[in-house]
Design a protein around this motif. Structure first.
Motif, PDB file in Angstrom:
ATOM      1  N   LEU A 109      16.958 -10.000   1.393  1.00 12.71           N
ATOM      2  CA  LEU A 109      16.346  -8.912   0.633  1.00 12.71           C
ATOM      3  C   LEU A 109      14.896  -9.230   0.289  1.00 12.71           C
ATOM      4  O   LEU A 109      14.003  -8.373   0.438  1.00 12.71           O
ATOM      5  CB  LEU A 109      17.148  -8.670  -0.648  1.00 12.71           C
ATOM      6  N   TYR A 110      14.649 -10.442  -0.166  1.00  9.89           N
ATOM      7  CA  TYR A 110      13.302 -10.837  -0.572  1.00  9.89           C
ATOM      8  C   TYR A 110      12.321 -10.789   0.600  1.00  9.89           C
ATOM      9  O   TYR A 110      11.193 -10.292   0.468  1.00  9.89           O
ATOM     10  CB  TYR A 110      13.354 -12.235  -1.189  1.00  9.89           C
ATOM     11  N   VAL A 111      12.749 -11.279   1.756  1.00 11.00           N
ATOM     12  CA  VAL A 111      11.888 -11.247   2.943  1.00 11.00           C
ATOM     13  C   VAL A 111      11.573  -9.803   3.323  1.00 11.00           C
ATOM     14  O   VAL A 111      10.424  -9.466   3.650  1.00 11.00           O
ATOM     15  CB  VAL A 111      12.553 -11.994   4.116  1.00 11.00           C
ATOM     16  N   ALA A 112      12.588  -8.927   3.260  1.00  8.36           N
ATOM     17  CA  ALA A 112      12.364  -7.513   3.570  1.00  8.36           C
ATOM     18  C   ALA A 112      11.401  -6.890   2.564  1.00  8.36           C
ATOM     19  O   ALA A 112      10.530  -6.087   2.935  1.00  8.36           O
ATOM     20  CB  ALA A 112      13.691  -6.761   3.575  1.00  8.36           C
ATOM     21  N   ALA A 113      11.544  -7.257   1.293  1.00  6.82           N
ATOM     22  CA  ALA A 113      10.658  -6.720   0.261  1.00  6.82           C
ATOM     23  C   ALA A 113       9.231  -7.220   0.435  1.00  6.82           C
ATOM     24  O   ALA A 113       8.264  -6.473   0.241  1.00  6.82           O
ATOM     25  CB  ALA A 113      11.186  -7.099  -1.121  1.00  6.82           C
ATOM     26  N   LEU A 114       9.077  -8.483   0.798  1.00  2.00           N
ATOM     27  CA  LEU A 114       7.743  -9.026   1.065  1.00  2.00           C
ATOM     28  C   LEU A 114       7.078  -8.295   2.231  1.00  2.00           C
ATOM     29  O   LEU A 114       5.894  -7.937   2.169  1.00  2.00           O
ATOM     30  CB  LEU A 114       7.841 -10.516   1.379  1.00  2.00           C
ATOM     31  N   ALA A 115       7.850  -8.084   3.299  1.00  2.00           N
ATOM     32  CA  ALA A 115       7.299  -7.402   4.469  1.00  2.00           C
ATOM     33  C   ALA A 115       6.898  -5.976   4.116  1.00  2.00           C
ATOM     34  O   ALA A 115       5.840  -5.492   4.546  1.00  2.00           O
ATOM     35  CB  ALA A 115       8.324  -7.404   5.604  1.00  2.00           C
ATOM     36  N   TYR A 116       7.713  -5.316   3.319  1.00  2.00           N
ATOM     37  CA  TYR A 116       7.409  -3.945   2.911  1.00  2.00           C
ATOM     38  C   TYR A 116       6.146  -3.894   2.051  1.00  2.00           C
ATOM     39  O   TYR A 116       5.269  -3.036   2.248  1.00  2.00           O
ATOM     40  CB  TYR A 116       8.594  -3.368   2.155  1.00  2.00           C
ATOM     41  N   ALA A 117       6.028  -4.827   1.111  1.00  2.81           N
ATOM     42  CA  ALA A 117       4.872  -4.850   0.219  1.00  2.81           C
ATOM     43  C   ALA A 117       3.588  -5.192   0.970  1.00  2.81           C
ATOM     44  O   ALA A 117       2.510  -4.707   0.632  1.00  2.81           O
ATOM     45  CB  ALA A 117       5.103  -5.845  -0.907  1.00  2.81           C
ATOM     46  N   ALA A 118       3.706  -6.039   2.003  1.00 12.37           N
ATOM     47  CA  ALA A 118       2.523  -6.490   2.742  1.00 12.37           C
ATOM     48  C   ALA A 118       2.172  -5.586   3.917  1.00 12.37           C
ATOM     49  O   ALA A 118       1.096  -5.733   4.507  1.00 12.37           O
ATOM     50  CB  ALA A 118       2.744  -7.916   3.252  1.00 12.37           C
ATOM     51  N   ALA A 119       3.062  -4.655   4.258  1.00 19.77           N
ATOM     52  CA  ALA A 119       2.860  -3.841   5.461  1.00 19.77           C
ATOM     53  C   ALA A 119       1.567  -3.036   5.404  1.00 19.77           C
ATOM     54  O   ALA A 119       0.775  -3.043   6.354  1.00 19.77           O
ATOM     55  CB  ALA A 119       4.049  -2.906   5.671  1.00 19.77           C
ATOM     56  N   GLU A 120       1.330  -2.366   4.291  1.00 22.57           N
ATOM     57  CA  GLU A 120       0.141  -1.521   4.214  1.00 22.57           C
ATOM     58  C   GLU A 120      -1.159  -2.316   4.249  1.00 22.57           C
ATOM     59  O   GLU A 120      -2.053  -1.990   5.038  1.00 22.57           O
ATOM     60  CB  GLU A 120       0.201  -0.634   2.974  1.00 22.57           C
ATOM     61  N   PRO A 121      -1.307  -3.392   3.434  1.00 20.22           N
ATOM     62  CA  PRO A 121      -2.566  -4.132   3.506  1.00 20.22           C
ATOM     63  C   PRO A 121      -2.778  -4.891   4.814  1.00 20.22           C
ATOM     64  O   PRO A 121      -3.920  -5.156   5.195  1.00 20.22           O
ATOM     65  CB  PRO A 121      -2.490  -5.100   2.321  1.00 20.22           C
ATOM     66  N   LEU A 122      -1.700  -5.223   5.530  1.00 22.05           N
ATOM     67  CA  LEU A 122      -1.850  -6.015   6.749  1.00 22.05           C
ATOM     68  C   LEU A 122      -1.855  -5.190   8.025  1.00 22.05           C
ATOM     69  O   LEU A 122      -2.582  -5.508   8.963  1.00 22.05           O
ATOM     70  CB  LEU A 122      -0.743  -7.076   6.825  1.00 22.05           C
ATOM     71  N   VAL A 123      -1.026  -4.141   8.079  1.00 20.64           N
ATOM     72  CA  VAL A 123      -0.942  -3.370   9.318  1.00 20.64           C
ATOM     73  C   VAL A 123      -1.220  -1.889   9.117  1.00 20.64           C
ATOM     74  O   VAL A 123      -1.247  -1.128  10.082  1.00 20.64           O
ATOM     75  CB  VAL A 123       0.443  -3.549   9.997  1.00 20.64           C
TER      76      VAL A 123
END
Length: 200
Positions: free
Chosen positions: A133-147
């Motif tokens: 869950l945490y990894v998925a949440a990190l990816a979701y939170a970072a998706a907009e600033p990174l990609v």
């Protein structure tokens, strides 16, 4: 297998198509800067958003010698050093008591107080279902600033929904009576604000 915070943010990066592992938050790379600023905020939002069995403990509070400035309360207690969010308070007999939190202190009318609260475990001891869950949440939170906003961000949202449901089921088997944050509540927050009782 023990996983460090760098292992977890690297996994989140892989979900976003970032192939290079992240080994430090002091690098000048965009990935290092973004994840370095997000990882603890995301973790604390997840933890304080639900009654996770593995992150809940009960402790007797240390009563302070000085009286509360608020005359509506008789006693004040020091919050635990690892406190993130309160769930309930009890007296020495196990009965729930009325209380309030002001700054780093708990105010109550009971001369002894036991607080059930959420704390932040070390990332190395997080259960496997919460790691997912945490990894998925990190990816979701970072998706907009990174990609940027688009297909990847939408896919991260779907992955987070699924991971949240699975984590709720797995954690609920430990404490069936507990309520855990729902995907809709979590996604609505979008990391804009921390919990009202959360502190670093």
């Amino acid at each position: 297998m023990t996983l460090s915070i760098y292992d977890l943010v690297t996994r989140a990066g892989f979900l976003l198509g970032i192939e290079e592992p992240i080994q430090s938050f002091n690098d000048d790379t965009r990935e290092s800067i973004v994840f370095g600023n997000l990882w603890e905020h995301v973790l604390q939002n997840l933890l304080t958003g639900g009654d996770w069995a593995f992150a809940t403990k009960t402790a007797e509070l240390s009563r302070l010698s000085d009286e509360p400035a608020d005359p509506n309360w008789q006693y004040q207690f020091q919050l635990p050093h690892d406190y993130l969010a309160a769930r309930s308070a009890m007296d020495e007999g196990g009965s729930r008591i009325v209380y309030t939190i002001e700054g780093d202190r708990v105010l109550a009318d009971s001369s002894r107080a036991f607080l059930k609260y959420i704390f932040q475990p070390e990332v190395t001891v997080l259960p496997a279902y919460f790691v997912t869950l945490y990894v998925a949440a990190l990816a979701y939170a970072a998706a907009e600033p990174l990609v940027g906003v688009g297909t990847v961000s939408e896919r991260m949202k779907r992955d987070l929904d699924m991971a949240m449901r699975e984590a709720r089921i797995r954690d609920g088997k430990n404490e069936p009576s507990r309520s855990v944050i729902t995907p809709s509540r979590f996604l609505k927050a979008r990391w804009t604000e921390g919990s009202a009782h959360a502190r670093r």
